[in-house]
Design a protein around this motif. Sequence first.
Motif, PDB file in Angstrom:
ATOM      1  N   GLU A  17      22.030  25.869  71.357  1.00 29.09           N
ATOM      2  CA  GLU A  17      21.326  27.158  71.438  1.00 29.09           C
ATOM      3  C   GLU A  17      21.491  27.908  70.128  1.00 29.09           C
ATOM      4  N   ARG A  18      20.398  28.464  69.645  1.00 33.09           N
ATOM      5  CA  ARG A  18      20.441  29.320  68.456  1.00 33.09           C
ATOM      6  C   ARG A  18      19.557  30.538  68.710  1.00 33.09           C
ATOM      7  N   HIS A  19      20.034  31.694  68.311  1.00 31.37           N
ATOM      8  CA  HIS A  19      19.237  32.920  68.360  1.00 31.37           C
ATOM      9  C   HIS A  19      18.926  33.285  66.918  1.00 31.37           C
ATOM     10  N   LEU A  20      17.650  33.189  66.567  1.00 31.63           N
ATOM     11  CA  LEU A  20      17.226  33.354  65.188  1.00 31.63           C
ATOM     12  C   LEU A  20      16.486  34.678  64.994  1.00 31.63           C
ATOM     13  N   LYS A  21      16.643  35.257  63.829  1.00 31.42           N
ATOM     14  CA  LYS A  21      15.986  36.526  63.500  1.00 31.42           C
ATOM     15  C   LYS A  21      14.607  36.281  62.895  1.00 31.42           C
ATOM     16  N   HIS A  22      13.914  35.308  63.430  1.00 30.75           N
ATOM     17  CA  HIS A  22      12.602  34.927  62.906  1.00 30.75           C
ATOM     18  C   HIS A  22      11.657  34.682  64.071  1.00 30.75           C
ATOM     19  N   SER A  23      10.371  34.782  63.790  1.00 33.05           N
ATOM     20  CA  SER A  23       9.372  34.626  64.850  1.00 33.05           C
ATOM     21  C   SER A  23       9.282  33.176  65.324  1.00 33.05           C
ATOM     22  N   VAL A  24       8.786  33.027  66.533  1.00 30.35           N
ATOM     23  CA  VAL A  24       8.536  31.695  67.089  1.00 30.35           C
ATOM     24  C   VAL A  24       7.643  30.901  66.134  1.00 30.35           C
ATOM     25  N   LYS A  25       6.610  31.548  65.616  1.00 26.86           N
ATOM     26  CA  LYS A  25       5.654  30.866  64.737  1.00 26.86           C
ATOM     27  C   LYS A  25       6.340  30.329  63.476  1.00 26.86           C
ATOM     28  N   GLU A  26       7.241  31.121  62.888  1.00 28.73           N
ATOM     29  CA  GLU A  26       7.960  30.673  61.690  1.00 28.73           C
ATOM     30  C   GLU A  26       8.845  29.464  62.002  1.00 28.73           C
ATOM     31  N   VAL A  27       9.563  29.534  63.104  1.00 24.89           N
ATOM     32  CA  VAL A  27      10.465  28.440  63.482  1.00 24.89           C
ATOM     33  C   VAL A  27       9.655  27.198  63.835  1.00 24.89           C
ATOM     34  N   TRP A  28       8.570  27.370  64.590  1.00 23.91           N
ATOM     35  CA  TRP A  28       7.705  26.249  64.968  1.00 23.91           C
ATOM     36  C   TRP A  28       7.223  25.490  63.730  1.00 23.91           C
ATOM     37  N   SER A  29       6.903  26.233  62.675  1.00 24.70           N
ATOM     38  CA  SER A  29       6.404  25.583  61.460  1.00 24.70           C
ATOM     39  C   SER A  29       7.452  24.636  60.870  1.00 24.70           C
ATOM     40  N   TYR A  30       8.738  24.961  60.997  1.00 23.70           N
ATOM     41  CA  TYR A  30       9.773  24.067  60.495  1.00 23.70           C
ATOM     42  C   TYR A  30       9.903  22.813  61.359  1.00 23.70           C
ATOM     43  N   LEU A  31       9.509  22.897  62.605  1.00 22.60           N
ATOM     44  CA  LEU A  31       9.589  21.741  63.498  1.00 22.60           C
ATOM     45  C   LEU A  31       8.396  20.806  63.364  1.00 22.60           C
ATOM     46  N   THR A  32       7.256  21.327  62.885  1.00 27.41           N
ATOM     47  CA  THR A  32       6.022  20.546  62.959  1.00 27.41           C
ATOM     48  C   THR A  32       5.237  20.413  61.653  1.00 27.41           C
ATOM     49  N   ASP A  33       5.545  21.190  60.650  1.00 30.46           N
ATOM     50  CA  ASP A  33       4.794  21.188  59.396  1.00 30.46           C
ATOM     51  C   ASP A  33       5.413  20.175  58.429  1.00 30.46           C
ATOM     52  N   ASN A  34       4.635  19.194  58.028  1.00 29.92           N
ATOM     53  CA  ASN A  34       5.159  18.142  57.145  1.00 29.92           C
ATOM     54  C   ASN A  34       5.569  18.643  55.770  1.00 29.92           C
ATOM     55  N   GLU A  35       5.198  19.862  55.408  1.00 33.81           N
ATOM     56  CA  GLU A  35       5.689  20.461  54.160  1.00 33.81           C
ATOM     57  C   GLU A  35       7.107  20.999  54.342  1.00 33.81           C
ATOM     58  N   LYS A  36       7.447  21.402  55.565  1.00 33.09           N
ATOM     59  CA  LYS A  36       8.754  22.016  55.839  1.00 33.09           C
ATOM     60  C   LYS A  36       9.747  21.052  56.493  1.00 33.09           C
ATOM     61  N   LEU A  37       9.265  20.103  57.266  1.00 28.71           N
ATOM     62  CA  LEU A  37      10.145  19.145  57.954  1.00 28.71           C
ATOM     63  C   LEU A  37      11.158  18.475  57.027  1.00 28.71           C
ATOM     64  N   PRO A  38      10.739  17.974  55.864  1.00 28.92           N
ATOM     65  CA  PRO A  38      11.692  17.265  55.001  1.00 28.92           C
ATOM     66  C   PRO A  38      12.815  18.155  54.461  1.00 28.92           C
ATOM     67  N   LYS A  39      12.635  19.448  54.531  1.00 28.52           N
ATOM     68  CA  LYS A  39      13.670  20.351  54.030  1.00 28.52           C
ATOM     69  C   LYS A  39      14.900  20.359  54.925  1.00 28.52           C
TER      70      LYS A  39
END
Length: 159
Positions: A17-39
């Motif tokens: 569990e993590r509580h993040l100070k960021h929007s769902v949309k921002e976090v989702w992009s790290y899970l699914t965007d091939n520009e951000k995933l490799p990071k």
Amino acid sequence: MIAHIEKVENFYIATFERHLKHSVKEVWSYLTDNEKLPKWFSELRVDELHKGGVIKFDMGDGTFEDLSILDLKVNTVLEFSWWKDTVRFELTEESKGCSLRLIEKINTITDHTPRDLAGWHVCLDVIEALLDGRSIERKEEWKVWYEKYIKEIEKVTNQ
């Protein structure tokens, strides 16, 4: 915070569990965007982002494993096969950001299980750090969490 690990019927569930100070949309992009995933997980690439689609895992030797997307609800749920196990990300909006939950269903505990759990733990920490504009030392963090997950697995399997 360490994952909660429990035996359920004939398998195990690890919940992070993590509580993040960021929007769902921002976090989702790290899970699914091939520009951000490799990071945060350099071996993963989304090939087809839909239920029944594919996430590719780069084996590092020129070959790729296909991981099937088992469930997908945009900005809410991403679940995929993890060889014989499954990994599920759940995002929930909160008043000051969002909740990120990773649930791994583990069919069999092996010597590799604490490694995977420590890896997922650090991956979540890296996502948070990236969103916050920070960096963390992955290898050192992984070593610390690996030792902790060895102990956690011992507790669960010795019950």
